[in-house]
Design an enzyme around this catalytic site. Sequence first.
Site, PDB file in Angstrom:
ATOM      1  N   LYS A  59       0.880  -1.189   0.000  1.00  0.00           N
ATOM      2  CA  LYS A  59       0.000   0.000   0.000  1.00  0.00           C
ATOM      3  C   LYS A  59       0.904   1.222   0.000  1.00  0.00           C
ATOM      4  O   LYS A  59       2.045   1.152   0.454  1.00  0.00           O
ATOM      5  CB  LYS A  59      -0.869   0.017   1.263  1.00  0.00           C
ATOM      6  N   ASP A 104      -6.887   4.283  -4.692  1.00  0.00           N
ATOM      7  CA  ASP A 104      -7.584   4.124  -3.402  1.00  0.00           C
ATOM      8  C   ASP A 104      -8.220   5.486  -3.137  1.00  0.00           C
ATOM      9  O   ASP A 104      -8.443   6.256  -4.086  1.00  0.00           O
ATOM     10  CB  ASP A 104      -6.596   3.703  -2.292  1.00  0.00           C
TER      11      ASP A 104
HETATM   12  P1  NDP Z   1     -12.892   7.671  -3.150  1.00  0.00           P
HETATM   13  O1  NDP Z   1     -11.861   8.684  -2.876  1.00  0.00           O
HETATM   14  O2  NDP Z   1     -13.388   7.477  -4.526  1.00  0.00           O
HETATM   15  O3  NDP Z   1     -14.182   7.948  -2.242  1.00  0.00           O
HETATM   16  C1  NDP Z   1     -14.082   7.987  -0.853  1.00  0.00           C
HETATM   17  C2  NDP Z   1     -15.442   8.361  -0.306  1.00  0.00           C
HETATM   18  O4  NDP Z   1     -15.413   8.194   1.115  1.00  0.00           O
HETATM   19  C3  NDP Z   1     -15.798   9.825  -0.561  1.00  0.00           C
HETATM   20  O5  NDP Z   1     -17.173   9.964  -0.655  1.00  0.00           O
HETATM   21  C4  NDP Z   1     -15.269  10.506   0.689  1.00  0.00           C
HETATM   22  O6  NDP Z   1     -15.906  11.722   1.006  1.00  0.00           O
HETATM   23  C5  NDP Z   1     -15.582   9.476   1.747  1.00  0.00           C
HETATM   24  N1  NDP Z   1     -14.600   9.604   2.828  1.00  0.00           N
HETATM   25  C6  NDP Z   1     -13.267   9.432   2.749  1.00  0.00           C
HETATM   26  N2  NDP Z   1     -12.664   9.680   3.931  1.00  0.00           N
HETATM   27  C7  NDP Z   1     -13.671  10.038   4.752  1.00  0.00           C
HETATM   28  C8  NDP Z   1     -13.711  10.395   6.117  1.00  0.00           C
HETATM   29  N3  NDP Z   1     -12.581  10.460   6.853  1.00  0.00           N
HETATM   30  N4  NDP Z   1     -14.926  10.689   6.658  1.00  0.00           N
HETATM   31  C9  NDP Z   1     -16.070  10.622   5.906  1.00  0.00           C
HETATM   32  N5  NDP Z   1     -16.085  10.279   4.601  1.00  0.00           N
HETATM   33  C10 NDP Z   1     -14.903   9.976   4.050  1.00  0.00           C
HETATM   34  O7  NDP Z   1     -12.314   6.311  -2.536  1.00  0.00           O
HETATM   35  P2  NDP Z   1     -12.768   4.821  -2.843  1.00  0.00           P
HETATM   36  O8  NDP Z   1     -14.218   4.766  -3.093  1.00  0.00           O
HETATM   37  O9  NDP Z   1     -11.826   4.262  -3.823  1.00  0.00           O
HETATM   38  O10 NDP Z   1     -12.426   4.112  -1.444  1.00  0.00           O
HETATM   39  C11 NDP Z   1     -13.381   4.010  -0.403  1.00  0.00           C
HETATM   40  C12 NDP Z   1     -12.955   2.879   0.532  1.00  0.00           C
HETATM   41  O11 NDP Z   1     -12.888   1.659  -0.200  1.00  0.00           O
HETATM   42  C13 NDP Z   1     -11.579   3.047   1.182  1.00  0.00           C
HETATM   43  O12 NDP Z   1     -11.610   2.456   2.463  1.00  0.00           O
HETATM   44  C14 NDP Z   1     -10.679   2.221   0.278  1.00  0.00           C
HETATM   45  O13 NDP Z   1      -9.505   1.788   0.955  1.00  0.00           O
HETATM   46  C15 NDP Z   1     -11.593   1.057  -0.037  1.00  0.00           C
HETATM   47  N6  NDP Z   1     -11.289   0.274  -1.227  1.00  0.00           N
HETATM   48  C16 NDP Z   1     -11.135   0.861  -2.443  1.00  0.00           C
HETATM   49  C17 NDP Z   1     -10.878   0.101  -3.549  1.00  0.00           C
HETATM   50  C18 NDP Z   1     -10.781   0.687  -4.933  1.00  0.00           C
HETATM   51  O14 NDP Z   1     -10.620  -0.096  -5.873  1.00  0.00           O
HETATM   52  N7  NDP Z   1     -10.893   1.993  -5.108  1.00  0.00           N
HETATM   53  C19 NDP Z   1     -10.686  -1.358  -3.442  1.00  0.00           C
HETATM   54  C20 NDP Z   1     -10.953  -1.879  -2.121  1.00  0.00           C
HETATM   55  C21 NDP Z   1     -11.217  -1.079  -1.072  1.00  0.00           C
HETATM   56  P3  NDP Z   1     -15.136  13.108   0.734  1.00  0.00           P
HETATM   57  O15 NDP Z   1     -15.044  13.220  -0.746  1.00  0.00           O
HETATM   58  O16 NDP Z   1     -15.995  14.118   1.376  1.00  0.00           O
HETATM   59  O17 NDP Z   1     -13.792  12.959   1.393  1.00  0.00           O
HETATM   60  O1  2IT Z   2      -7.819  -1.655  -1.057  1.00  0.00           O
HETATM   61  C1  2IT Z   2      -7.717  -2.119  -2.217  1.00  0.00           C
HETATM   62  O2  2IT Z   2      -7.858  -3.323  -2.451  1.00  0.00           O
HETATM   63  C2  2IT Z   2      -7.474  -1.189  -3.316  1.00  0.00           C
HETATM   64  N1  2IT Z   2      -7.406   0.011  -3.093  1.00  0.00           N
HETATM   65  C3  2IT Z   2      -7.265  -1.704  -4.716  1.00  0.00           C
HETATM   66  C4  2IT Z   2      -5.869  -2.227  -4.873  1.00  0.00           C
HETATM   67  C5  2IT Z   2      -5.491  -2.623  -6.269  1.00  0.00           C
HETATM   68  O3  2IT Z   2      -4.301  -2.935  -6.433  1.00  0.00           O
HETATM   69  O4  2IT Z   2      -6.322  -2.651  -7.177  1.00  0.00           O
END
Ligand code: NDP
Ligand code: 2IT
Length: 446
Positions: free
Chosen positions: A127, A167
Amino acid sequence: MTTMDATNDLASMIDLVNPGTLYRSAIEEVAESIGPVIAESEQYRKARVFERLLIPDRVIRFRVEWVNDEGGVEVNTGWRVEHTNVLGPYKGGLRFHPSVTEDTLQFLAYEQCFKNALTGQPIGGGKGGSDFDPKGKSDNEVMRFCQSFMRELYRHIGPSVDVPAGDIGVGGREIGFLYGQYMKITKQRDGVLTGKPVGLGGLLGRTEATGYGCVTFAEAMMKHRGDKIAGSRVAISGAGNVALYAAELALQKEAKVVSVSDSGGSLVCENGFNGDQIKELIRFKEVERGRLKDWSGDGCVFHSEDKPWKHAEYDVALPCATQHEIEESDAKVIADRGCLYVAEGANMPCTHGARSVFHDRGVTFGPGKAANAGGVATSCFEMSQNAGHETWTKDRTLEKLHGVMLDIHEQCVEHAPKENGIVNYGAGADRAGFVKLADAIVAMGV
Ligand code: NDP
Ligand code: 2IT
């Protein structure tokens, strides 16, 4: 050694690696789940696999300096945690958010190792990220930051060494800028990042994969308990990549999606968002980079500075925002609402206390390392597409993603202890992932 000595030993070992709370909670959760597996295996104990898996192979930390639109010099910290490559190249996303610390990234890298093992694909765990905040920055500022970040990162990564992705705060725009800089420095177009824009070798379906995978996992948990997703009510937190595509697939499966949220508050639609509204929300967030408080839609109410959980009735909760967003008190609200299923789209959004509430109240809980593994599994398809000089169709990707999610569900069920007829998916996921990692560590020697 007594149990008390072993507990103290683990605590002091964690302190040595990283005294942060997130890393500690991730490890304690796994330690609790896999205790019986280690107790049964002299081989694992002798090879000290649990301890060897605690300490990352290495943590790379670097300075990122860049120039803002006013001509001022800005300085951030960048990291890449390479946790283990025992199952394949280090693999995991990059997070750009002002809250990022080494502790955040070490916890995420540790979780990633188990998640990646569950996918059945040849990928290790890592990460990275920065305390840089892309919010409110111009495209040019984001580009200059990404270029500077890659100026250091490029020397540590490679398609069979370490393959970063997106992420929080890192989507197609950021990956495009990062990959562009990597190509200029190295003259390689080897697919070293995943989640790339399609024109740069990205995979059709990767954008949707994590959210779609999470809904597929939730549906599998429901089927296993004799329920169905069609006609159910689904509450979602977050309004980013994971949340919005989870909403899209839930709707396609004829569920009602009653909420999304961002850090400014929650948007609740008691009768469920319609397809056009979800499509518009995706455009609003991905293209306009708007805030939910500025979005309006028929039947939707915005609750400022509030989480979504108490504002609607629902059967399924998909926390898709960030770590520890659901505390014990939120979990009680969720259970009181009559919710029977929680599947974590985010990484560790539920605290240990919240998980205990779900356990005690009979709520089926799907941990992030299983429920959100569809994103990284699909990233591995992107690696295959690039290495094989192929162009995959979206249908091929989504079909394979579906298969991987059902397989992860099966692995969890197989390894999980059953308690009062409810599958403990948390323990099942940890055990299934651990056995794969532990066997590879034993095979590798010391
Ligand atoms: P994005 O940046 O696209 O979206 C994040 C969302 O969560 C936004 O709506 C954001 O709101 C909100 N958010 C983030 N931090 C906070 C906080 N501290 N308090 C309240 N709201 C918050 O990220 P992703 O959708 O990619 O990721 C979301 C989660 O999923 C994370 O935990 C990530 O690690 C996990 N994840 C992502 C993957 C991927 O492929 N992208 C794969 C697996 C897991 P705001 O814009 O207001 O900050
Ligand atoms: O938390 C996760 O699994 C991710 N942010 C995606 C990682 C990846 O290599 O696609």
